[in-house]
Design an enzyme around this catalytic site. Structure first.
Site, PDB file in Angstrom:
ATOM      1  N   LYS A  18       0.829  -1.211   0.000  1.00 39.35           N
ATOM      2  CA  LYS A  18       0.000   0.000   0.000  1.00 39.35           C
ATOM      3  C   LYS A  18       0.863   1.260   0.000  1.00 39.35           C
ATOM      4  O   LYS A  18       0.402   2.337  -0.341  1.00 39.35           O
ATOM      5  CB  LYS A  18      -0.913   0.016   1.231  1.00 39.35           C
ATOM      6  CG  LYS A  18      -2.128  -0.890   1.112  1.00 39.35           C
ATOM      7  CD  LYS A  18      -3.067  -0.693   2.274  1.00 39.35           C
ATOM      8  CE  LYS A  18      -4.326  -1.538   2.120  1.00 39.35           C
ATOM      9  NZ  LYS A  18      -5.275  -1.333   3.235  1.00 39.35           N
ATOM     10  N   ARG A  19       2.124   1.109   0.400  1.00 36.32           N
ATOM     11  CA  ARG A  19       3.012   2.270   0.449  1.00 36.32           C
ATOM     12  C   ARG A  19       3.625   2.582  -0.916  1.00 36.32           C
ATOM     13  O   ARG A  19       4.342   3.564  -1.068  1.00 36.32           O
ATOM     14  CB  ARG A  19       4.104   2.047   1.494  1.00 36.32           C
ATOM     15  CG  ARG A  19       3.584   2.100   2.926  1.00 36.32           C
ATOM     16  CD  ARG A  19       4.680   1.860   3.932  1.00 36.32           C
ATOM     17  NE  ARG A  19       5.128   0.477   3.928  1.00 36.32           N
ATOM     18  CZ  ARG A  19       4.524  -0.497   4.600  1.00 36.32           C
ATOM     19  NH1 ARG A  19       3.444  -0.234   5.308  1.00 36.32           N
ATOM     20  NH2 ARG A  19       4.994  -1.732   4.578  1.00 36.32           N
TER      21      ARG A  19
END
Length: 510
Positions: free
Chosen positions: A269-270
């Site tokens: 998600k980063r």
């Protein structure tokens, strides 16, 4: 035995029902391609079976919530065309669809588990849990909870409560006798749970963990099939044990293979460059993104060609088949996204009902990326915008609409203002430009072949090489040394605009 509260829900899953699936993201960030593929496959499975696609927000991890992420998740699905039938925004008969609004349900059900001996209060501190973990690692064992509080008597539990000790609630794991079948992976190790410690199902803050909440919600929302990422495969036996403890019939499970980056690393998600909002901001279209995702993990019959062509969601749903989903991970082939978006762009340009919005988008991009003082306003007229769109599409020059404002195509919107350096002597160069203007003024529109013939004739008249005339025209009209063929430049700009630019450039020749 279970109370009347539990019995009211006992038979919900015990009869044949319509297909109901759910996409249940955690709003701890914005949706990326991995989560989007899960949503897509749930949507397609629902539509292939005349079922319902439900969006449920699993926000029990309150510490990691991102403000606004829950609403953005639903809006992103709508933009992609994956509109849920029931959701926090649309509501439905099985709401609330946000887990933080269902806490009373979880508390009542977990009390039933404790009362019937399937769960227990755990008073172990974080310090002790960390010690147990380190000891296991030191001994070369798998870190797991040692189930210490499982042995506490009711009296001991009450005594600790009276002393104000806080507790979580853990579920008692046991062996699973029934075979466990996954619709994608087949036989699943049902005894993997024996290597784990009893899991927490209710945290000290009163919020349930994923294991408890998803089982209760899937049952109460009458979910018939759970399609989720393969990372949850190892937890399936644990979840089936929870269903068994409640006396409920579990849904069918289908775990989807892992999606990795092109280099084989796991999606995160980063990673900004795999988030949906990144692709949307760059100008990629939903159908192109869907085309890319359909290449990762299978799931489609041979009745459609997903390798080279784009397909509508109804077409994909018709060809979707869980039996075709693969078990091996798939790597994202990002260059294919460029190809798919080129197809999507061509399709949209060919559809009259979408052309108006395309023209507006292109006009906005020009004003955002080209200096306002140098914009050739005539090129922003509807007819010229439409001509540019068709030209760029037919020649496969772009795969993103914004590329039409890149420096090498900036001449479309901005006239040349720099000194013109030519191997032709200035006097002859001006004569050539004047001659071109004279001929262009005879046309309302001109085609490439007419341009080529005109420039060959003018080169002959002035005893010049055609290539020298071409370079002079390119420099005068675009300020570039390289770019599209000069015949195409004059055709796409049109006689009137080219004539005006050449007249304005006469004094720039050095």
């Amino acid at each position: 035995m279970f109370s009347d509260f539990s019995r009211r829900f006992f038979h919900l899953s015990c009869c044949t029902r319509n297909v109901r699936v759910r996409f249940a993201p955690s709003p701890t960030g914005y949706i990326h391609l991995g989560g989007l593929r899960t949503a897509l496959y749930n949507f397609l499975f629902a539509k292939a079976n005349n079922g319902k696609f439900i969006l449920r927000i699993e926000d029990t991890d309150q510490k990691r919530l991102v403000p606004g992420a829950a609403n953005q998740l639903e809006m992103d699905l709508e933009w992609m065309g994956l509109s849920p039938d029931e959701s926090p925004m649309k509501s439905g008969n099985f709401g609330p669809y946000t887990q933080s609004e269902r806490l009373c349900l979880y508390n009542q059900f977990v009390s039933e588990l404790v009362k019937n001996g399937h769960a227990y209060h755990c008073f172990c501190s974080e310090r002790r849990l960390e010690f147990v973990k380190k000891e296991a690692i030191r001994e070369g064992a798998i870190p797991r909870y040692d189930n210490r509080c499982r042995q506490l008597s009711s009296a001991q539990v009450e005594e600790k409560k009276q002393h104000g000790m806080s507790s979580c609630i853990r579920f008692k794991l046991s062996s699973l006798e029934e075979p466990l079948q996954d619709l994608v992976y087949g036989d699943v190790d049902r005894n993997a749970v024996l290597h784990e410690g009893d899991p927490v199902i209710m945290k000290q803050d009163g919020y349930p963990t994923y294991h408890l909440a998803n089982v209760i919600d899937d049952h109460l929302m009458e979910i018939t099939h759970v399609l989720r990422g393969t990372e949850w495969l190892v937890s399936t036996a644990k979840h089936v044990l929870l269903y068994k403890a409640f006396g409920w019939h579990p849904p069918r499970f289908a775990h989807l293979p892992l999606i990795t980056n092109a280099d084989g690393t796991k999606l995160s998600k980063r990673q900004d460059d795999i988030r949906l909002d990144y692709f949307r901001s760059q100008g990629f279209y939903p159908e192109a993104i869907i085309g890319l995702l359909c290449l990762v993990g299978g799931g489609f019959s041979s009745s459609i060609d997903i390798q080279q062509n784009l397909h509508s969601l109804p077409e994909l749903a018709k060809a979707f088949n869980l039996g075709c989903v693969t078990t091996h991970s798939g790597r994202l082939d990002m260059p294919r996204l460029d190809n798919f978006n080129r197809l999507a762009l061509q399709n949209r340009i060919s559809q009259p009902d979408k052309m108006d919005e395309m023209r507006k988008q292109l006009s906005r991009l020009v004003y955002e990326n080209i200096s306002n003082s140098s914009i050739d306003k005539e090129m922003l007229q509807d007819a010229n915008l439409l001509k540019v769109l068709h030209w760029a599409s037919s020649e496969c020059r772009i795969h993103l609409l914004r590329q039409l404002t890149d420096p090498h195509l900036g001449f479309l919107w901005s006239s040349q203002r720099n000194p013109i350096i030519s191997k032709i002597d200035p006097s002859t160069a001006r004569n050539v430009m004047v001659r071109v203007v004279e001929i262009l003024n005879q046309y309302d529109r001109i085609e490439k072949k007419e341009v080529s013939a005109m420039l060959r004739q003018i080169a002959l008249e002035h005893n010049l090489k055609v290539n020298e005339v071409m370079k002079l025209m390119r420099s005068s009209l675009t300020g570039l040394k390289e770019g599209p063929p000069v015949s195409e430049i004059i055709e796409i700009l049109g006689p009137k605009i080219c004539s005006g630019r050449l007249v304005s450039s006469l004094n720039l020749i050095v």
